[in-house]
Design an enzyme around this catalytic site. Sequence first.
Site, mmCIF file in Angstrom:
data_model
loop_
_atom_site.group_PDB
_atom_site.id
_atom_site.type_symbol
_atom_site.label_atom_id
_atom_site.label_comp_id
_atom_site.label_asym_id
_atom_site.label_seq_id
_atom_site.Cartn_x
_atom_site.Cartn_y
_atom_site.Cartn_z
ATOM 1 N N LYS A 1 0.851 -0.925 0.029
ATOM 2 C CA LYS A 1 0.014 -0.322 -0.016
ATOM 3 C C LYS A 1 0.913 1.250 0.034
ATOM 4 O O LYS A 1 0.823 2.155 -0.908
ATOM 5 C CB LYS A 1 -1.160 -0.118 1.405
ATOM 6 N N CYS B 1 -3.474 11.036 1.189
ATOM 7 C CA CYS B 1 -2.697 10.009 0.760
ATOM 8 C C CYS B 1 -1.498 10.007 0.863
ATOM 9 O O CYS B 1 -0.688 9.912 1.508
ATOM 10 C CB CYS B 1 -2.863 8.825 0.587
HETATM 11 N N1 SAJ Z 1 -0.868 15.088 -8.690
HETATM 12 C C1 SAJ Z 1 -0.190 15.429 -9.479
HETATM 13 N N2 SAJ Z 1 0.356 15.049 -10.492
HETATM 14 C C2 SAJ Z 1 -0.393 14.004 -11.173
HETATM 15 C C3 SAJ Z 1 -0.227 13.424 -10.645
HETATM 16 C C4 SAJ Z 1 -1.297 13.620 -9.390
HETATM 17 O O1 SAJ Z 1 0.554 16.687 -9.337
HETATM 18 O O2 SAJ Z 1 0.126 13.455 -11.885
HETATM 19 C C5 SAJ Z 1 -1.341 15.503 -7.519
HETATM 20 C C6 SAJ Z 1 -3.184 15.184 -7.531
HETATM 21 O O3 SAJ Z 1 -3.409 17.027 -7.737
HETATM 22 C C7 SAJ Z 1 -2.978 15.535 -6.054
HETATM 23 C C8 SAJ Z 1 -1.997 14.649 -5.846
HETATM 24 O O4 SAJ Z 1 -1.585 13.953 -6.538
HETATM 25 O O5 SAJ Z 1 -2.926 17.268 -5.345
HETATM 26 C C9 SAJ Z 1 -2.591 13.233 -4.985
HETATM 27 O O6 SAJ Z 1 -3.641 12.978 -6.142
HETATM 28 P P1 SAJ Z 1 -4.162 11.311 -6.806
HETATM 29 O O7 SAJ Z 1 -5.417 11.779 -8.196
HETATM 30 O O8 SAJ Z 1 -2.495 10.761 -7.062
HETATM 31 O O9 SAJ Z 1 -4.220 10.882 -5.526
HETATM 32 P P2 SAJ Z 1 -5.643 10.416 -4.344
HETATM 33 O O10 SAJ Z 1 -4.793 10.488 -3.391
HETATM 34 O O11 SAJ Z 1 -6.974 11.264 -4.557
HETATM 35 O O12 SAJ Z 1 -5.742 8.758 -4.875
HETATM 36 C C10 SAJ Z 1 -4.143 7.892 -4.082
HETATM 37 C C11 SAJ Z 1 -4.911 7.078 -4.927
HETATM 38 N N3 SAJ Z 1 -3.148 6.332 -5.263
HETATM 39 C C12 SAJ Z 1 -2.925 5.461 -6.423
HETATM 40 O O13 SAJ Z 1 -3.278 6.524 -7.734
HETATM 41 C C13 SAJ Z 1 -1.288 5.406 -5.970
HETATM 42 C C14 SAJ Z 1 -5.375 6.176 -4.994
HETATM 43 O O14 SAJ Z 1 -5.497 4.486 -5.333
HETATM 44 C C15 SAJ Z 1 -5.945 5.635 -3.410
HETATM 45 O O15 SAJ Z 1 -6.651 4.359 -2.408
HETATM 46 C C16 SAJ Z 1 -5.352 6.709 -2.252
HETATM 47 O O16 SAJ Z 1 -4.464 7.720 -2.913
HETATM 48 C C17 SAJ Z 1 -4.813 6.537 -0.813
HETATM 49 O O17 SAJ Z 1 -5.970 6.115 -0.361
HETATM 50 O O18 SAJ Z 1 -4.481 5.943 -0.355
#
Ligand code: SAJ
Length: 418
Positions: free
Chosen positions: A204, A258
């Site tokens: 995880k 997360c």
């Molecule tokens: N972000 C970027 N660039 C990217 C991708 C995301 O700047 O290329 C930023 C987003 O804007 C945001 C942050 O990162 O601020 C996180 O967003 P996210 O969409 O990557 O993830 P979360 O936090 O909404 O959800 C994640 C997910 N994990 C993964 O994709 C590996 C989700 O599946 C998990 O269940 C969740 O964390 C969790 O609860 O751990």
Amino acid sequence: MRIAVLGLGYIGLPTAIMFASSGHDVIGYDIKPEVVDKINAGTSHIIEPEIEERLRSVLAKGKLRATTRVEDLRGSEAFIICVQTPLKDGKPDLSYLERAIRTVAEVLEEGALVIIESTVPPGTTEKMARLLENLTNLKEGKDFYVAHAPERVMPGRIFKELVYNSRIIGGVSEKASKLAENLYRSFVKGEIFITTATTAEMVKLMENTFRDVNIALANEFALLAHQYGVNVFEAIELANTHPRVNIHVPGIGVGGHCLPKDPYLLLANAKEEFGLIRMARRINESMPKFVADLLLEALNEANVEPSSAIIVVLGLAYKGGTDDVRNSPALKFIEIIRNLVSEVRTYDPYVDGTHKSLEEVVKGADAIVIATDHPEFKNLNWDEIKKFLRTPILIDGRNIVRKPPSGFIFKGIGRGDI
Ligand code: SAJ
């Protein structure tokens, strides 16, 4: 089965609803009376598609009930713990989890299964199993069973992902894994992989650390693109035509509950660390400051004294399409500029308290800073908006505006070409 879900938040409430709609008798436990009252009245305290219809349906069938009373958990055959595990002064705060384990200990009966869904530092599930043994004088693997089954769902898609995502289950004992697998089979259509508890914990944390480190790499590319006069988004698109390259998206920062936290949980119990993961965090945490510097540069170019400037921040949520502001880089950005400028106004159609019209908010302002990639911001009419501004400055922290609108001083993360 009779199932108790402890912690009725972003993960616990949807999970309780899913188990209830698959026919189990679910009792949801939370320490906050207002949350429990709301749920029992059929209203959700979190925003998630379909949640209220689904909640009302299981309440009407008598399959779910929420409570603050530990006594009501008696007789549960499975306990699912979905409490928060935040950071406190950079260290994991496991007090909510420990409190939940102590609650379970008060009502644990022989044969019961205890599942930790909360994200935890490696080694925690084993430790919690030992704590339960000490508190109850029962034995894990013989009298009761403990497993880690980390949640992996994305807010906004929870009910789909709960069903179709694959799932990792790590039992402290083999029987714990088997029992947990059977239980999740009630609604999980994705694959279920069985491993040890500590491996599941690491899996995880590695998933989210992978994403965090990759975003940091994209952000470092963006910072370099400024020095080389390159549009990083064009460069990334071209690099990603290579079959084995998949560069992430640079931006104002990494928020949510997360990604900003999990890399620290991964490092928390390590005897030695090697730098990359912490460095990635440092880069991502520095991005709001970088956008603040872009803003100050633009104000300087426009001969606007920062201390007299009115700044509009578009978007407060940590990512597009959500109302969730936890660890949002937009808030960090506001914190940085608040004392440097005269006024900060905010506009986010998803977040309460910003129901004013965009026109009202931008009237007389000196700069607009895009901090969230809400779909609503993608097709804004910048010619129209410009008419309301005192100074036409636009700073894009999310690569929403591909072509700089005419008449604006425009800057964006990774836009070294401008
Ligand atoms: N972000 C970027 N660039 C990217 C991708 C995301 O700047 O290329 C930023 C987003 O804007 C945001 C942050 O990162 O601020 C996180 O967003 P996210 O969409 O990557 O993830 P979360 O936090 O909404 O959800 C994640 C997910 N994990 C993964 O994709 C590996 C989700 O599946 C998990 O269940 C969740 O964390 C969790 O609860 O751990």
